[in-house]
Design an enzyme around this catalytic site. Structure first.
Site, PDB file in Angstrom:
ATOM      1  N   TYR A  57      49.546  52.950  74.999  1.00 26.78           N
ATOM      2  CA  TYR A  57      48.498  53.930  75.965  1.00 26.78           C
ATOM      3  C   TYR A  57      49.609  55.400  75.814  1.00 26.78           C
ATOM      4  O   TYR A  57      49.176  55.895  75.990  1.00 26.78           O
ATOM      5  CB  TYR A  57      47.479  52.995  76.595  1.00 26.78           C
ATOM      6  CG  TYR A  57      47.071  54.179  77.213  1.00 26.78           C
ATOM      7  CD1 TYR A  57      45.974  55.266  76.640  1.00 26.78           C
ATOM      8  CD2 TYR A  57      47.224  54.870  78.642  1.00 26.78           C
ATOM      9  CE1 TYR A  57      45.393  56.208  77.527  1.00 26.78           C
ATOM     10  CE2 TYR A  57      46.656  56.252  80.038  1.00 26.78           C
ATOM     11  CZ  TYR A  57      45.543  56.248  78.642  1.00 26.78           C
ATOM     12  OH  TYR A  57      45.150  57.473  79.177  1.00 26.78           O
ATOM     13  N   SER A 105      46.396  60.812  89.639  1.00 27.58           N
ATOM     14  CA  SER A 105      47.644  60.513  89.334  1.00 27.58           C
ATOM     15  C   SER A 105      49.100  60.623  89.388  1.00 27.58           C
ATOM     16  O   SER A 105      49.026  60.836  89.837  1.00 27.58           O
ATOM     17  CB  SER A 105      46.608  59.472  87.538  1.00 27.58           C
ATOM     18  OG  SER A 105      47.451  58.883  87.089  1.00 27.58           O
ATOM     19  N   GLU A 135      59.530  53.009  96.363  1.00 29.76           N
ATOM     20  CA  GLU A 135      58.580  52.097  96.410  1.00 29.76           C
ATOM     21  C   GLU A 135      57.751  51.387  94.817  1.00 29.76           C
ATOM     22  O   GLU A 135      58.323  51.996  94.206  1.00 29.76           O
ATOM     23  CB  GLU A 135      57.018  53.035  96.940  1.00 29.76           C
ATOM     24  CG  GLU A 135      56.908  53.718  98.164  1.00 29.76           C
ATOM     25  CD  GLU A 135      56.291  55.082  97.958  1.00 29.76           C
ATOM     26  OE1 GLU A 135      54.499  54.672  98.012  1.00 29.76           O
ATOM     27  OE2 GLU A 135      55.838  55.607  99.414  1.00 29.76           O
ATOM     28  N   LYS A 137      55.759  49.832  91.874  1.00 28.94           N
ATOM     29  CA  LYS A 137      54.154  50.605  91.773  1.00 28.94           C
ATOM     30  C   LYS A 137      53.591  49.021  90.956  1.00 28.94           C
ATOM     31  O   LYS A 137      54.332  48.958  90.063  1.00 28.94           O
ATOM     32  CB  LYS A 137      54.719  51.706  90.106  1.00 28.94           C
ATOM     33  CG  LYS A 137      53.609  52.335  89.628  1.00 28.94           C
ATOM     34  CD  LYS A 137      53.320  52.629  88.884  1.00 28.94           C
ATOM     35  CE  LYS A 137      52.166  53.453  88.193  1.00 28.94           C
ATOM     36  NZ  LYS A 137      51.916  52.716  87.718  1.00 28.94           N
ATOM     37  N   ARG A 158      39.600  55.255  92.301  1.00 27.10           N
ATOM     38  CA  ARG A 158      40.053  56.298  92.165  1.00 27.10           C
ATOM     39  C   ARG A 158      38.747  56.878  91.183  1.00 27.10           C
ATOM     40  O   ARG A 158      38.777  58.941  91.497  1.00 27.10           O
ATOM     41  CB  ARG A 158      41.317  56.409  91.856  1.00 27.10           C
ATOM     42  CG  ARG A 158      41.552  58.055  90.666  1.00 27.10           C
ATOM     43  CD  ARG A 158      43.329  57.708  89.669  1.00 27.10           C
ATOM     44  NE  ARG A 158      44.011  57.902  91.131  1.00 27.10           N
ATOM     45  CZ  ARG A 158      44.697  56.339  91.032  1.00 27.10           C
ATOM     46  NH1 ARG A 158      44.933  55.863  89.737  1.00 27.10           N
ATOM     47  NH2 ARG A 158      46.138  56.548  92.051  1.00 27.10           N
ATOM     48  N   GLU A 195      46.584  50.165  97.143  1.00 30.16           N
ATOM     49  CA  GLU A 195      46.064  49.539  95.354  1.00 30.16           C
ATOM     50  C   GLU A 195      45.857  48.205  96.246  1.00 30.16           C
ATOM     51  O   GLU A 195      46.266  47.796  97.041  1.00 30.16           O
ATOM     52  CB  GLU A 195      47.137  49.400  94.641  1.00 30.16           C
ATOM     53  CG  GLU A 195      47.641  49.015  93.508  1.00 30.16           C
ATOM     54  CD  GLU A 195      47.208  50.166  92.396  1.00 30.16           C
ATOM     55  OE1 GLU A 195      46.827  50.399  91.159  1.00 30.16           O
ATOM     56  OE2 GLU A 195      47.283  51.304  92.915  1.00 30.16           O
ATOM     57  N   CYS A 430      48.594  11.852  64.254  1.00 32.41           N
ATOM     58  CA  CYS A 430      50.096  12.258  64.802  1.00 32.41           C
ATOM     59  C   CYS A 430      50.730  12.823  63.963  1.00 32.41           C
ATOM     60  O   CYS A 430      49.970  12.175  62.179  1.00 32.41           O
ATOM     61  CB  CYS A 430      50.457  10.704  65.018  1.00 32.41           C
ATOM     62  SG  CYS A 430      52.067  11.934  65.835  1.00 32.41           S
ATOM     63  N   CYS A 433      53.500   9.986  62.225  1.00 34.41           N
ATOM     64  CA  CYS A 433      53.563   8.658  62.339  1.00 34.41           C
ATOM     65  C   CYS A 433      52.243   8.487  61.924  1.00 34.41           C
ATOM     66  O   CYS A 433      51.738   7.131  61.443  1.00 34.41           O
ATOM     67  CB  CYS A 433      53.878   7.650  64.042  1.00 34.41           C
ATOM     68  SG  CYS A 433      52.491   7.883  64.812  1.00 34.41           S
ATOM     69  N   CYS A 453      56.611   6.175  66.758  1.00 32.21           N
ATOM     70  CA  CYS A 453      56.472   7.422  66.561  1.00 32.21           C
ATOM     71  C   CYS A 453      57.877   8.011  66.557  1.00 32.21           C
ATOM     72  O   CYS A 453      58.363   8.638  67.892  1.00 32.21           O
ATOM     73  CB  CYS A 453      55.525   8.074  67.840  1.00 32.21           C
ATOM     74  SG  CYS A 453      55.039   9.884  67.229  1.00 32.21           S
TER      75      CYS A 453
END
Length: 695
Positions: A57, A105, A135, A137, A158, A195, A430, A433, A453
């Protein structure tokens, strides 16, 4: 002359037509990109069901920004580059409410070059010296809290930056958001921005509760949004899984703050939770080191972050730079490289492990995540296939958890892929085996053939020769595979009784290697009681449990004659482990194996351990490379003295032993105030213990 003029005008006309055509093509590109991004915004912000990864994006948005900068007259106020979030109606139960100051933003960068070019370089041209607030995010949902005279009156998402959804009733249920601010002389009106997020631990709890009945949440952000969207008959306990950190303010009656740092300190004074990992730097290189540190160690944090935020600290300087319609110019998000990649699932194969459980392995088109090529990932058990609703031909999201373990976190279904999806056929027998698979209570399939096995036998023998078990040199995993495949060995006893006749039947095994193996096996192995117990491969009996059992029983004979009451009286030994031990020692085949192993192995029993010794019952973790003693020997020696060796640091850890080039465990130990001792100190303490015995 006339011909030359005609030629000139023709060329000029062609150039003009070409430019018009080029502009037309770019206009089509821009319109198409806007539609694509707007659709993704709708799915991300409204439906909470994105079918594109964050980094994909971001690439689309960056492409659109570049095109609009190239042709500024094609910009318009409805472009996704000029808007925040989505203008569509989102939380259908909640009313819209405006922010007193727009909630913008952040612009993103993904490389050091772009960070300097797009952020630091423009700042340096205007301001020569400045401090920056760095800081973390958070990967959550942005929220705006409005306090009037210290009382929380509304909480708004927001939204599009100007209007958000009023989700006050839900926000009031989140434990660490105060309803009333602390202190005196509080502002009459104060917007606090921050947040909402969910910790990794609570995310697991949430999915266990199966809040979303149709499909479990694929990531922490979608889980946070999913909880906040709930309205009818909401369970308060679900909302209590959420947390909040503030990163700043919006509207305030009188802005008397001089810096971002001062704002955060004041918010903390008001009783608002803020992140303690914020730092102030003036040096560009220190900011880069801050980024690199959290890029490497983010997996140690209890919550998910996807980068750092860099802000000009001085408020006056912030005002000089101002903001665009979408984002402030005085702050930027420097995002981490994606830990996720989208790829196509080709097939699912099935393996049987040491305990007999059927494990699906997803094979997909190779992806490169942070420099590592990945083409397969374990799906743990068949329940994971059902949880993900996974099918062959799916577009899947691969994540490297903690930058190490590849994992499928999500399936992205679109119109194109839905027709190509094929069911994964779960085997009934299996794959090793051919015995019929059985189901446990939790629907997990397993093979009951145990060491008959071949897959289980191979896995067990690899466990048997490992350093923490018998520690057999010159025999590797590939050799074990060949020996088992050719039916040359069928037990751990056969492995210790290997001879030249048997080894000569193995392809590509030279005489020198055969001589080394036989020379090593000729000597009777001396093994501590705890390592011998661990080597048996009893389910749920790991290194720590073996160590605890070895202190409780004086001899192997005592252990083999135990009962359920005795076992459950041992500290940290539960009912499940006790039953596994009893089930193992009741089988004649296992007792015969043990008796034959004793012909080739001498068990060393620890002398009575003094509870006064420094290491007794201490939870110990080791980090870094050791210079004077091997890690393997140190672990064994500490276990003889009653220490409990762990691999990860926790608040319950007592000691961290420090070697050269330690990992992030050192920082975690410092944070928890755990005692740290170096290798020299450990050796000195071991030498002082009179009953200490090397082997």
């Amino acid at each position: 002359m006339e011909k030359k003029n005609i030629k000139f005008y023709i060329i000029r006309l062609i150039n003009i037509l070409y430019k018009v055509y080029k502009l037309f093509c770019y206009k089509k590109k821009i319109i198409k990109l806007r539609k694509i991004i707007t659709n993704y915004n709708y799915r991300y912000y409204i439906l909470n069901n994105s079918d594109i990864l964050d980094y994909q994006y971001d690439k689309l948005l960056i492409k659109l920004v570049k095109l609009e900068n190239l042709y500024p007259y094609l910009k318009n106020k409805y472009s996704p580059t000029q808007l925040v979030g989505s203008k569509y109606k989102s939380f259908i139960f909640f009313k819209k409410k405006n922010h007193k100051i727009p909630m913008l933003s952040l612009n993103n960068v993904f490389s050091e070059y772009d960070l300097f070019k797009n952020f630091f370089s423009p700042i340096k041209k205007i301001i020569h010296k400045s401090n920056f607030c760095c800081e973390l995010k958070f990967d959550g949902i942005a929220i705006n809290l409005l306090y009037k005279n210290g009382y929380l009156v509304s909480a708004i998402t927001r939204g599009d930056g100007f209007f958000g959804e009023n989700i006050t009733q839900n926000i009031l249920q989140i434990k660490n958001i105060p309803h009333i601010l602390k202190g005196k002389n509080l502002p009459k009106n104060l917007e606090i921005r921050g947040e909402i997020f969910i910790t990794k631990k609570n995310f697991k709890i949430l999915n266990q509760k199966q809040l979303n009945k149709t499909k479990l949440f694929s990531n922490t952000r979608s889980a946070t949004l999913g909880i906040l969207k709930l309205n009818k008959n909401i369970n308060t306990k679900i909302l209590n899984l959420l947390n909040f950190f503030s990163y700043g303010i919006g509207f305030i009656d009188k802005n008397f703050f001089l810096s971002q740092q001062e704002i955060l300190k004041k918010l903390k004074h008001y009783g608002i939770p803020i992140c303690n990992h914020t730092k102030i730097y003036s040096s560009y290189y220190k900011i880069i080191n801050f980024y690199k540190y959290y890029k490497k160690n983010r997996h140690l944090l209890p919550y998910n972050i996807d980068g750092i935020v860099i802000k000009i600290n001085n408020i006056k300087q912030q005002n000089i730079f101002g903001h665009t319609n979408r984002a402030p110019k005085w702050a930027i998000a420097y995002k981490f490289p994606s830990q996720e990649k989208l790829t196509l699932l080709k097939k699912v194969t099935f393996q049987i492990g040491r305990t007999g459980i059927l494990t699906p392995i997803a094979n997909f088109h190779t992806v490169n995540i942070n420099g590592v090529n990945i083409s397969f990932a374990t799906l743990y058990n068949i329940n994971e296939i059902k949880r993900l609703d996974l099918k062959i031909g799916d577009n899947i999201v691969i994540q490297r958890c903690g930058d190490v373990i590849p994992k499928i976190t999500n399936v992205i279904i679109n119109k194109h892929s839905i027709k190509k999806r094929k069911n994964i056929l779960i085997p009934k027998i299996c794959p090793s085996c051919n015995s019929i698979l059985k189901k446990k209570k939790n629907n997990i399939l397993y093979c009951t053939s145990e060491l008959f096995c071949k897959s289980q036998l191979k896995a067990y023998l690899k466990h048997f020769i490992s350093k923490n078990a018998i520690n057999i040199s010159f025999i590797g995993e590939k050799l074990i595979d060949k020996l088992v495949d050719k039916n040359l060995i069928k037990s751990s006893v056969d492995l210790l009784n290997l001879n030249i006749f048997t080894l000569s039947k193995v392809d590509y095994l030279g005489n020198k290697s055969i001589k080394k193996i036989l020379k090593f096996l000729k000597k009777k192995q001396k093994i501590t009681f705890s390592r011998f117990l661990f080597s048996l491969g009893i389910p749920e009996v790991g290194i720590v449990t073996s160590n605890i059992i070895s202190f409780f029983f004086k001899t192997l004979e005592d252990f083999l004659n135990t009962n359920i009451t005795k076992l459950q009286n041992i500290t940290n030994i539960g009912k499940k482990t006790s039953l596994n031990i009893l089930n193992y020692i009741k089988k004649k085949h296992n007792i015969n194996i043990i008796q034959n192993l004793l012909k080739k192995i001498d068990i060393i029993y620890s002398k009575k351990i003094s509870e006064k010794n420094f290491f007794y019952q201490k939870k110990i973790v080791i980090t870094g490379k050791l210079k004077f003693i091997t890690r393997h020997n140190l672990v064994n020696q500490l276990m003889i003295l009653g220490a409990i060796i762990n691999t990860n640091i926790s608040k319950k850890t007592n000691i961290l032993i420090l070697g050269i080039n330690p990992s992030s465990k050192l920082l975690k130990a410092s944070k928890f105030n755990i005692k740290i001792i170096n290798e020299n100190k450990v050796i000195s303490l071991l030498n002082k213990i009179s009953n200490f015995e090397k082997y």
